[in-house]
Design a protein around this motif. Structure first.
Motif, PDB file in Angstrom:
ATOM      1  N   ARG A   1       6.190 -11.431  -4.914  1.00  0.00           N
ATOM      2  CA  ARG A   1       6.145  -9.861  -5.627  1.00  0.00           C
ATOM      3  C   ARG A   1       4.726  -9.885  -6.066  1.00  0.00           C
ATOM      4  NH1 ARG A   1       6.772  -5.173  -6.320  1.00  0.00           N
ATOM      5  NH2 ARG A   1       7.215  -4.344  -8.461  1.00  0.00           N
ATOM      6  N   ASP A   2       4.176 -11.088  -6.337  1.00  0.00           N
ATOM      7  CA  ASP A   2       2.741 -10.915  -6.718  1.00  0.00           C
ATOM      8  C   ASP A   2       1.544 -10.900  -5.552  1.00  0.00           C
ATOM      9  OD1 ASP A   2       0.371 -10.925  -8.347  1.00  0.00           O
ATOM     10  OD2 ASP A   2       0.678 -13.117  -9.063  1.00  0.00           O
ATOM     11  N   TYR A   3       1.376  -9.547  -5.303  1.00  0.00           N
ATOM     12  CA  TYR A   3       0.292  -9.249  -4.162  1.00  0.00           C
ATOM     13  C   TYR A   3      -0.404  -7.970  -4.382  1.00  0.00           C
ATOM     14  CZ  TYR A   3       3.192  -5.669  -1.813  1.00  0.00           C
ATOM     15  OH  TYR A   3       3.785  -4.757  -1.206  1.00  0.00           O
ATOM     16  N   THR A   4      -1.450  -7.887  -3.849  1.00  0.00           N
ATOM     17  CA  THR A   4      -2.162  -6.713  -3.909  1.00  0.00           C
ATOM     18  C   THR A   4      -2.702  -6.388  -2.548  1.00  0.00           C
ATOM     19  OG1 THR A   4      -4.424  -7.760  -4.246  1.00  0.00           O
ATOM     20  CG2 THR A   4      -3.084  -7.028  -6.212  1.00  0.00           C
ATOM     21  N   THR A   5      -2.567  -4.959  -2.469  1.00  0.00           N
ATOM     22  CA  THR A   5      -3.061  -4.422  -1.078  1.00  0.00           C
ATOM     23  C   THR A   5      -4.677  -4.237  -0.993  1.00  0.00           C
ATOM     24  OG1 THR A   5      -1.118  -3.255  -0.567  1.00  0.00           O
ATOM     25  CG2 THR A   5      -2.786  -2.532   0.558  1.00  0.00           C
TER      26      THR A   5
ATOM     27  N   LEU B   1      -6.222   2.807  19.111  1.00  0.00           N
ATOM     28  CA  LEU B   1      -4.993   3.141  19.703  1.00  0.00           C
ATOM     29  C   LEU B   1      -3.705   3.470  18.718  1.00  0.00           C
ATOM     30  CD1 LEU B   1      -5.059  -0.163  21.773  1.00  0.00           C
ATOM     31  CD2 LEU B   1      -5.513   2.052  22.521  1.00  0.00           C
ATOM     32  N   GLY B   2      -4.006   3.511  17.416  1.00  0.00           N
ATOM     33  CA  GLY B   2      -3.006   3.978  16.552  1.00  0.00           C
ATOM     34  C   GLY B   2      -2.344   2.813  15.778  1.00  0.00           C
ATOM     35  N   ASN B   3      -2.837   1.548  16.042  1.00  0.00           N
ATOM     36  CA  ASN B   3      -2.103   0.530  15.193  1.00  0.00           C
ATOM     37  C   ASN B   3      -2.782   0.634  13.699  1.00  0.00           C
ATOM     38  OD1 ASN B   3      -0.977  -0.630  17.680  1.00  0.00           O
ATOM     39  ND2 ASN B   3      -2.758  -1.255  18.404  1.00  0.00           N
ATOM     40  N   ILE B   4      -1.817   0.246  12.989  1.00  0.00           N
ATOM     41  CA  ILE B   4      -2.186   0.279  11.312  1.00  0.00           C
ATOM     42  C   ILE B   4      -2.256  -1.387  11.099  1.00  0.00           C
ATOM     43  CG2 ILE B   4      -1.443   0.925   9.226  1.00  0.00           C
ATOM     44  CD1 ILE B   4       0.219   3.049  10.742  1.00  0.00           C
ATOM     45  N   TYR B   5      -3.477  -1.580  10.286  1.00  0.00           N
ATOM     46  CA  TYR B   5      -3.751  -2.835   9.909  1.00  0.00           C
ATOM     47  C   TYR B   5      -3.654  -2.788   8.378  1.00  0.00           C
ATOM     48  CZ  TYR B   5      -5.074  -3.426  14.530  1.00  0.00           C
ATOM     49  OH  TYR B   5      -5.046  -3.567  15.926  1.00  0.00           O
ATOM     50  N   ILE B   6      -2.671  -3.813   7.613  1.00  0.00           N
ATOM     51  CA  ILE B   6      -2.892  -3.936   6.043  1.00  0.00           C
ATOM     52  C   ILE B   6      -3.515  -5.063   5.716  1.00  0.00           C
ATOM     53  CG2 ILE B   6      -1.712  -3.624   3.903  1.00  0.00           C
ATOM     54  CD1 ILE B   6       0.088  -2.240   6.721  1.00  0.00           C
ATOM     55  N   LEU B   7      -4.448  -5.198   4.975  1.00  0.00           N
ATOM     56  CA  LEU B   7      -4.817  -6.456   4.483  1.00  0.00           C
ATOM     57  C   LEU B   7      -4.404  -6.748   2.987  1.00  0.00           C
ATOM     58  CD1 LEU B   7      -6.785  -9.159   4.737  1.00  0.00           C
ATOM     59  CD2 LEU B   7      -8.627  -7.670   3.482  1.00  0.00           C
ATOM     60  N   ALA B   8      -3.555  -7.916   2.644  1.00  0.00           N
ATOM     61  CA  ALA B   8      -3.120  -8.133   1.283  1.00  0.00           C
ATOM     62  C   ALA B   8      -3.451  -9.544   0.835  1.00  0.00           C
ATOM     63  CB  ALA B   8      -1.383  -7.916   1.387  1.00  0.00           C
ATOM     64  N   LYS B   9      -3.823  -9.545  -0.404  1.00  0.00           N
ATOM     65  CA  LYS B   9      -3.921 -10.913  -1.020  1.00  0.00           C
ATOM     66  C   LYS B   9      -2.669 -11.351  -1.709  1.00  0.00           C
ATOM     67  CE  LYS B   9      -6.549 -13.168  -4.666  1.00  0.00           C
ATOM     68  NZ  LYS B   9      -7.784 -13.155  -5.600  1.00  0.00           N
TER      69      LYS B   9
END
Length: 498
Positions: free
Chosen positions: A191-195, A203-211
């Motif tokens: 539960r303890d994360y941040t985007t 190409l339309g791919n989405i990338y999310i980096l989270a700590k």
């Protein structure tokens, strides 16, 4: 590492073999800052708000003479309820993205409105997204590197012990077709994360980096208490995940950078794992290892992952606070021979909270220090590490803007003019912002890094000779050999000649 050659800084105040040209346009009567849009068909485009807070678009010819100026009116009933999220060139149009909050409907609406290259604004606005304002966190727009894909997304806070929900829409460049429409909860157990950041590729791919902070039962001896995850979302039913966690190392800085050739780079710096409050080894305080992972956008698979040991980023015996500022990757440029150039800058934010009998005060200290340029060959080997000393603490005009042209790397920044001849940390004067500081002591610098790693810097112009103060963070690379400089009420073009 013996294979790494540390290249010392060579300074010069003369124009060397590579020549530059700097032109400035006339002043803009603006209420706030101007915005650089870019260049199209030999014309330079900007926008700003006039003294009556009306949005204005401008074009300039190749000599930076004003060609056209028009008011942009989107006919919103209450201008106070709208927020401009950004403006971009998409194909042959200027697209404006506007967020409106309608309290009576408990909703946010994201609109797109277009202006053609003759600065004529369309009569209609298009609704790209709408969302309830219950637990609404943000609405954001991202553009792919080739400007063919437009990502709009928002985030809603989850209920207790539930992750947040992210809703995504990917449009084509005309905003006429929705290529992807998804709402997902990130596949993160903790539960303890941040985007940290979100990007879209060509190409339309989405990338999310989270700590992600590890749960207690996930923590292992000699491993960091946190790690980073890159999540790839596309038309596939299950998102793909890439974890970044290194034994006996903390990740000090990390970013995802859309690269060339349909690749996405996840890169940053590592430091030796801190093993306790009393640990005083310099390795626990600084980052001198760099990692770089390349994701193939077509297959969304990990193409390569490399860790580099770097020498020369820090003094042999660090003593001062500025010696412990970690590096952050600012840019990665690909070379024709298959190698690459990494441009990094020391960056750190220190937050200090003090409690007194009168209450609590919080102070923020921003450090933008040395510039490092790492040359990597086509075999993923570090050829050279070049460092240019710089010290900016809470400076008015921090950081850098960089480009790569004709084999060399160019970096523009603002610094004290006295540092024109500084060859090391001991010679470098501190650039800060305070009651007794004066802009006239500064100058605009150009740093040139040759393919060999040799560095040269020159003063483009002294602020004693001109009142024009380029705002570095508001400036932009518009082509490989052109940087548009933004002085808030004036724009200029720095052109690098062959």
């Amino acid at each position: 590492m013996k294979s790494i050659k540390l290249l010392l800084l060579l300074t010069t105040l003369s124009i060397y073999s590579q020549k530059i040209e700097l032109r400035w346009a006339e002043k803009i009567n603006t209420r706030g800052n101007s915005t650089i849009l870019g260049v199209k068909n030999g014309k330079y485009y900007t926008s700003h708000h006039d003294s009556d807070n009306h949005l204005v678009c401008r074009t300039y010819d190749k000599n930076l003479k004003l060609s056209e100026e028009k008011l942009v009116n989107f006919n919103f009933a209450d201008e106070k309820k709208i927020n401009y999220l950004g403006v971009y060139f998409l194909k042959n149009k200027i697209q404006h993205f506007i967020l409106e909050h309608k309290k009576k409907e408990d909703k946010y609406f994201l609109y797109a409105a277009s202006t053609d290259l003759s600065l004529n604004t369309s009569d209609q606005t298009k609704i790209l997204d709408e969302t309830s304002d219950d637990d609404f966190i943000n609405e954001t727009v991202r553009i792919s590197p080739d400007s063919t894909k437009i990502l709009v997304f928002n985030e809603h806070e989850g209920k207790r012990k539930e992750p947040n929900t992210l809703s995504f829409k990917v449009y084509n460049s005309d905003l006429t077709e929705v290529l992807l429409d998804k709402s997902v909860q990130l596949p993160i157990k903790s539960r303890d994360y941040t985007t940290e950041s979100t990007e879209v590729d060509n190409l339309g791919n989405i990338y999310i980096l989270a700590k992600i902070n590890k749960e207690r039962d996930e923590r292992v001896k000699d491993q960091s208490k946190y790690y980073y995850k890159v999540v790839v979302i596309n038309k596939d039913a299950t998102p793909k995940e890439f974890d970044f966690d290194y034994p006996e190392r903390d990740i000090e800085s990390i970013d995802i950078l859309p690269g060339e050739n349909n690749t996405l780079i996840c890169s940053g710096f590592l430091k030796v794992l801190s093993k306790g409050f009393l640990s005083s080894n310099k390795k626990t305080l600084i980052s001198d290892e760099m990692f770089s992972a390349i994701i193939d956008c077509k297959t969304t698979t990990l193409k390569s992952s490399t860790k580099y040991e770097l020498e020369g980023l820090y003094p042999e015996k660090p003593k001062k606070a500025e010696d412990y500022v970690p590096y952050k990757v600012r840019n990665i440029f690909y070379k024709k021979d298959g190698g690459s150039v990494v441009v990094a800058e020391q960056y750190k934010l220190v937050v200090v909270t003090r409690s007194t009998q009168y209450g609590t005060t919080t102070s923020y200290y921003y450090y933008y220090c040395d510039i490092a340029v790492i040359q990597i060959n086509d075999k993923s080997e570090v050829v050279s590490v070049s460092k240019m000393p710089k010290y900016q603490m809470n400076a008015k005009n921090p950081s850098i803007v960089s480009t790569h042209f004709d084999g060399s790397t160019y970096i523009v920044y603002d610094d004290l003019e006295k540092n024109a001849t500084a060859e090391g940390d001991k010679d470098t004067k501190k650039s800060t912002s305070g009651f007794f500081t004066s802009d006239s002591k500064n100058a605009l610098f150009l740093l040139t890094i040759a393919p060999s790693g040799e560095m040269k810097k020159e003063v483009i112009y002294s602020y004693k000779d001109s009142k024009i103060r380029p705002y570095i963070k508001g400036s932009s690379v518009i082509s490989k050999n052109e940087i548009m400089l933004n002085a808030n009420d004036q724009i200029g073009v720095l052109k690098i000649m062959k």
